[in-house]
Scaffold this motif. Structure first.
Motif, short mmCIF file in Angstrom:
data_model
loop_
_atom_site.label_atom_id
_atom_site.label_comp_id
_atom_site.label_asym_id
_atom_site.label_seq_id
_atom_site.Cartn_x
_atom_site.Cartn_y
_atom_site.Cartn_z
N THR A 232 28.25 2.05 -77.10
CA THR A 232 27.58 1.06 -76.25
C THR A 232 27.96 1.22 -74.78
O THR A 232 27.11 1.18 -73.89
N LEU A 233 29.26 1.38 -74.52
CA LEU A 233 29.74 1.37 -73.15
C LEU A 233 29.90 2.75 -72.55
O LEU A 233 30.17 2.86 -71.35
N GLY A 234 29.81 3.79 -73.33
CA GLY A 234 29.90 5.14 -72.78
C GLY A 234 31.28 5.74 -72.96
O GLY A 234 32.16 5.18 -73.61
N LYS A 235 31.44 6.92 -72.35
CA LYS A 235 32.66 7.69 -72.55
C LYS A 235 33.91 7.01 -71.99
O LYS A 235 34.98 7.10 -72.54
N GLY A 236 33.77 6.33 -70.86
CA GLY A 236 34.95 5.75 -70.20
C GLY A 236 35.33 4.39 -70.72
O GLY A 236 36.14 3.69 -70.09
N ALA A 237 34.78 3.97 -71.81
CA ALA A 237 35.07 2.64 -72.33
C ALA A 237 36.53 2.52 -72.77
O ALA A 237 37.13 3.48 -73.25
N LYS A 238 37.08 1.32 -72.57
CA LYS A 238 38.47 1.05 -72.93
C LYS A 238 38.50 -0.02 -74.00
O LYS A 238 37.52 -0.72 -74.26
N GLU A 239 39.67 -0.16 -74.58
CA GLU A 239 39.83 -1.18 -75.62
C GLU A 239 39.66 -2.57 -75.02
O GLU A 239 39.95 -2.79 -73.84
N THR A 240 39.22 -3.51 -75.81
CA THR A 240 38.97 -4.88 -75.35
C THR A 240 39.65 -5.87 -76.27
O THR A 240 40.08 -5.53 -77.37
N PHE A 241 39.73 -7.13 -75.76
CA PHE A 241 40.27 -8.23 -76.56
C PHE A 241 39.10 -9.12 -76.95
O PHE A 241 38.42 -9.68 -76.09
N GLN A 242 38.91 -9.26 -78.25
CA GLN A 242 37.78 -10.02 -78.76
C GLN A 242 38.24 -11.02 -79.80
O GLN A 242 39.36 -10.95 -80.32
#
Length: 1009
Positions: free
Chosen positions: A607-617
């Motif tokens: 969804t966010l592309g190659k540079g996506a980082k981990e998130t808090f959900q």
């Protein structure tokens, strides 16, 4: 028909009774204004008289000069003769043409020398015209030569030493000089001056005084600056006491320096008594004999009303000084001046007269000392739960630590003992405990000092065992205040995280040992409610607040922020609290009543592309409470406790968030604000109605700490028992026990209470409300045994007479209502009404015989009332100076004049109370301080002991019946402080005052503590 007639009669009767009340008030105000005007005119006359007396000093000075240096006298004589000749020529040349010359050209000297070189009587220089002047205050029309029939006209001196007019110049040739002669100012076209009393010259061999009449040429209104210029030399006169200054000295001291001409000094024409030739004023005609006779009759009429007034003011000179002091510094709010039998005190430029009691012989010699007694904080009533979070912890010492006002309280829940950390200068807002369970960090608000300057907020790190401050962090760094603090856990509490109350809510990281800042970042513009370190990683910090959860990471001294993503779940308005579970997940409680479980999610590359980082959900949502979840508390076994707002429930959850047990808090205590675990089973609960509860989920909870929840004003102590009563804007009336340190009972009223007083028999207590109603409560049954209404404005004071036969009710409608009390305080009938104050009633006290009342009002009045004579106003306040008072709570009065601080205005002191032993007086001010003075303290700047602890204006103070304790009550801080009185051993205050005033030889100014 009869009913309507009766109603009309009643209405007319009411209006007829109200009309004399208004008339009497207007008469009092009019008489006071007339007295002020009369004294002002008399003061100017006295000032002019003293100017002439100073001019009479010149012959004495010249005689002393001749005795010391005859050669210098001859030189002076020659210079004076030349000056007289030139002055005569100038006067004669300027008269016919009518041109106005400068004032300095009017000065003439008529001093001649005898054969032996001594300066003798004035030389007759013949008739000469009086030149017109340019001075605005003394402008006159020129007088034609034909109008001058031979009478010498000389101007008043413009200077005091060189260009000074002799008294001999104003007398006919050969008339003796009388040192005590005084000027007499007649009314000239609307300007009326008071007759001055004549004084006899004891050194003149009994020669009769020659009375002189002077006509004033002043056309402008008398300004304070005019009196100041006339009195400048009078203040520098080397006379002794004010009494000596009030009368003409027989041998006046010589002036020590030259004085510059007064801008307001102007020529006054001397007129012999038989001729009475007045000045001709600009734009006016010459006054004839009829005008003078009419003015003289007006003066005679005024003399009768002035005589009584002047006898109450021993010296007109002192009155002039008082007016000058009041007008001399418009910015000054307070000043005092002694004039014999009375003391003048100025608040916001308004003079307040305090009459000196007869037992004080030498007021100036009184020495004011701080009392030997001191105060020691004994107990703190209340807890701040209404607007603070996470502010209750349990220490291994068995003490609960919490705060209210400026005090952090350590309360041993089993021994019922308190200790207090009192190093904060303003209200404490947040609290946390170090991982070692010994050190405590507390943050305070900024606040302001008494001058309105902001105080810097900071965080104190202190030892809970010794109460010693270890570090003071962030002084000068934080704005407005400190909102949240947290210690790190993974490194054994090496760091402290602080979030201030600025607009950006700056988050900073501090070294707890060194007190140095490691990193700082702007967190958010929204409100922040909580901050915590990750227990397993000190580089991870979480904050929550309005509509946000932020996950912070510290790297190389820089913070990076990630926002929690709500995703498909409804975003709540507030995230109220959070904790860490044993698995490392974050659990938050929100305003929707849910417990949300947050976890880390892998980067969504699709969804966010190659540079996506981990998130808090959000991993899970659990419905917990109806309304907000205000607090979460993690238990040692992995369980969880949650506290609800609207439903007031405490629920215990298992590790997988399954509900196990619950308990509902009583409605009177409010919602659950915070929870502290005692031993896994027993809990401490802080509530939104400022109570701390102790108990278990299975057995319920009882209150161990209680307090008011809104501003407090009413305070009264029982006449014979160790109890006191409080009331405030929260509509609660509470009865407290001073020895057991607990709340005996509490009742809720329909309106909020502002004042209270116990009946002397101790069985009932009266409470005044904000609507004009007042109630009488039975102490045992808490029932209302009587009630009444006086006016429709708030009541400010309730006070029983010493024998309990009367009750005085002071109202904001400017009246004091008096009631007869019968049936042991259970029956009340209206006796009368004290009408005379021009502002709301603030304080009142009864005399010891129960016949008189002393009262203060919002416009700084002190009035005395004869209740036994029908609530009559005593217009001669001098007669009340020796009256003894059963209590002393009035903030304005001779015996408590010294409690007013330098620069105070009339609202800086809210309350004071004299001890029953009459040794001490306690004062509550607007700057969060409680002062303890010696009683009486009638001199300005009286030294005192000052005590801090309140975080708001102190609204009331009161001694217990045996003077063992003093109670002080804060306003907005909802805090009651109980102080123990220690020390003492002094004698009776009246004996101490009498002996001091009669034996003291000096009057050093006491140092303010």
């Amino acid at each position: 028909m009869d009913g309507s007639t009766n109603s009309l009669d009643d209405a007319s009767a009411d209006s007829s009774t109200e009309y004399p009340d208004r008339t009497s008030v207007m008469e009092v105000r009019l008489q006071a204004q007339e007295d002020e005007i009369t004294l002002l005119k008399s003061s100017l006359a006295d000032a002019l008289r003293r100017l002439r007396l100073h001019d009479q000093l010149l012959p004495l000075l010249k005689e002393q000069l001749i005795a010391v240096n005859p050669g210098a006298a001859r030189v002076l004589n020659r210079a004076c003769s030349e000056g007289c000749t030139s002055s005569r020529k100038l006067s004669s040349s300027s008269a016919p043409d009518g041109l106005r010359q400068p004032a300095t050209s009017q000065v003439s000297h008529s001093i001649a020398a005898n054969e032996n070189g001594h300066i003798g009587s004035p030389v007759s220089v013949g008739p000469r015209p009086r030149p017109p002047t340019l001075d605005r205050s003394t402008q006159t029309e020129p007088i034609a030569q034909g109008q001058d029939d031979g009478t010498d006209r000389v101007p008043l001196a413009l200077t005091r030493v060189v260009q000074s007019l002799q008294l001999e110049d104003a007398l006919p040739e050969g008339a003796p000089v009388v040192d005590g002669a005084r000027a007499k100012l007649h009314r000239v076209q609307g300007l009326e001056e008071e007759d001055e009393e004549r004084e006899e010259d004891e050194e003149g061999g009994g020669a009769p005084d020659k009375e002189l009449s002077w006509t004033s040429s002043v056309e402008e209104p008398i300004q304070p600056t005019t009196i100041r210029s006339l009195q400048r030399d009078d203040f520098q006169d080397a006379t002794g006491s004010p009494d000596e200054q009030g009368s003409a000295p027989q041998t006046p001291p010589a002036p020590t320096k030259e004085h510059s001409p007064s801008a307001r000094s102007g020529p006054l024409t001397s007129i012999q008594e038989g001729e009475k030739k007045p000045l001709v004023r600009r734009n006016s005609e010459k006054l004839g004999k009829e005008t003078l006779e009419r003015n003289k009759k007006r003066l005679d009429k005024k003399a009768a009303s002035s005589a009584n007034l002047l006898t109450r003011s021993p010296s007109l000179e002192n009155r002039a000084k008082e007016l000058i002091a009041a007008a001399g510094s418009p910015g000054s709010r307070r000043g005092t001046y002694s004039q014999g039998q009375s003391i003048k005190m100025f608040i916001r430029g308004r003079p307040i007269t305090m009459y000196i009691p007869s037992n004080i012989q030498n007021y100036e010699d009184l020495k004011m000392e701080p009392p030997s007694e001191r105060l020691e904080l004994d107990w703190v009533y209340g807890y701040r739960g209404r607007d603070c979070r996470a502010n209750l912890y349990f220490l291994p010492t068995g003490e609960a630590v919490y705060f209210i006002a400026c005090v952090v309280v350590l309360y041993h829940i089993n021994n019922r003992m308190q200790r207090h950390y009192r190093k904060h200068s303003d209200c404490v807002r947040c609290l946390t405990v170090h991982p070692d369970r010994v050190r405590v960090a507390s943050g305070q608000m900024a606040g302001v000092d008494k001058d309105g300057k902001p105080l810097q907020p900071c965080v104190h790190i202190w030892d809970s065992t010794t109460l010693v401050t270890l570090q003071q962090i962030g002084l000068g760094t934080f704005e407005r205040g400190v909102g949240s603090v947290a210690f790190s856990f993974a490194d054994s509490g090496l760091f402290l995280c602080v979030i201030d109350d600025s607009n950006e809510h700056m988050m900073s990281l501090w070294d707890c040992t060194k007190g140095t800042k490691h990193a700082e970042v702007k967190s958010t513009n929204e409100a922040v409610f909580a901050v915590e370190f990750n227990p397993s990683d000190s580089t991870n910090i979480i904050t929550c607040g309005k509509s946000h959860v932020y996950f912070w990471t510290l790297s190389a001294g820089q913070f990076t922020k990630k926002q929690g993503i709500f995703g498909k779940y409804k975003k709540p308005k507030f995230i109220q609290c959070f904790v860490f579970s044993l698995t490392g997940d974050v659990l938050t409680g929100d305003s929707e009543g849910n417990i949300l479980t947050w976890g880390k999610s892998a980067a969504d590359v699709k969804t966010l592309g190659k540079g996506a980082k981990e998130t808090f959900q959000i991993m899970r949502q659990t419905r917990a409470h109806e309304g907000s979840v205000f607090t979460l508390c993690a238990l040692q076994g992995g369980g969880l406790l949650s506290g609800g707002g609207k439903d007031r429930k405490i629920i215990r959850w298992s590790a997988d968030l399954a509900p196990e047990r619950e308990c509902e808090i009583a409605e009177m205590f409010g919602a659950v604000r915070t929870i502290a675990d005692v031993d896994g089973e027993e809990l401490l609960v802080g509530t939104t109605r400022n109570a701390i509860l102790r108990g278990t989920l299975s057995e319920g909870f009882v209150a161990i700490v209680q307090g008011h929840v809104d501003e407090m004003w009413g305070l009264a102590t029982h006449p014979s028992q160790n109890v006191f009563l409080t009331c405030g804007h929260d509509r609660q009336v509470c009865l407290w026990h001073t020895e057991e340190h607990k709340l005996d009972w509490c009742t809720t009223l329909e309106e909020y209470g502002l004042c209270a007083d116990f009946c002397p028999n101790g069985s009932v207590v009266s409470v005044g409300l904000n609507t004009g109603r007042w109630l009488v409560l039975d102490l045992l049954t808490r029932e209302v045994v009587s009630e009444s209404t006086d006016g429709n404005e708030q009541l400010s004071i309730m006070r029983y007479s010493p024998d309990g036969s009367y009750l005085a009710v002071g109202s904001h409608d400017n009246f004091i209502y008096i009631y007869n009390v019968t049936e042991s305080g259970r029956r009340y009938t209206r006796f009368g009404k004290c009408n005379g104050h021009s502002s709301f009633i603030t304080h009142l006290d009864w005399s010891k015989d129960g016949k008189y009342i002393m009262s203060n009002s919002g416009d700084y009045e002190i009035l005395y009332w004869d209740v036994a004579a029908g609530c009559k106003l005593l217009r001669n306040r001098f007669e009340s100076k020796d009256r003894e008072w059963a209590s002393y709570t009035c903030v304005l009065g001779f015996h408590v004049m010294g409690v007013w601080l330098e620069g105070s205005d009339g609202t800086d002191i809210n309350a004071l109370c004299r001890s029953h032993s009459e040794k001490l007086v306690a004062m509550a001010d607007d700057f969060c301080k409680v002062h303890l003075f010696q009683y009486p303290c009638p001199k300005p700047k009286a030294p005192s002991h000052k005590y801090e602890g309140h975080g708001s204006h102190v609204t009331n103070v009161c001694f217990t019946h045996c003077d063992s304790h003093l109670l002080s009550m804060g306003g907005k801080d909802t805090c009651i402080l109980q102080w123990r009185v220690i020390g003492g051993g002094m004698g009776d205050s009246r004996e101490r005052l009498t002996s001091t005033s009669s034996t003291s030889t000096g009057s050093p100014e006491p140092a303010s503590s």
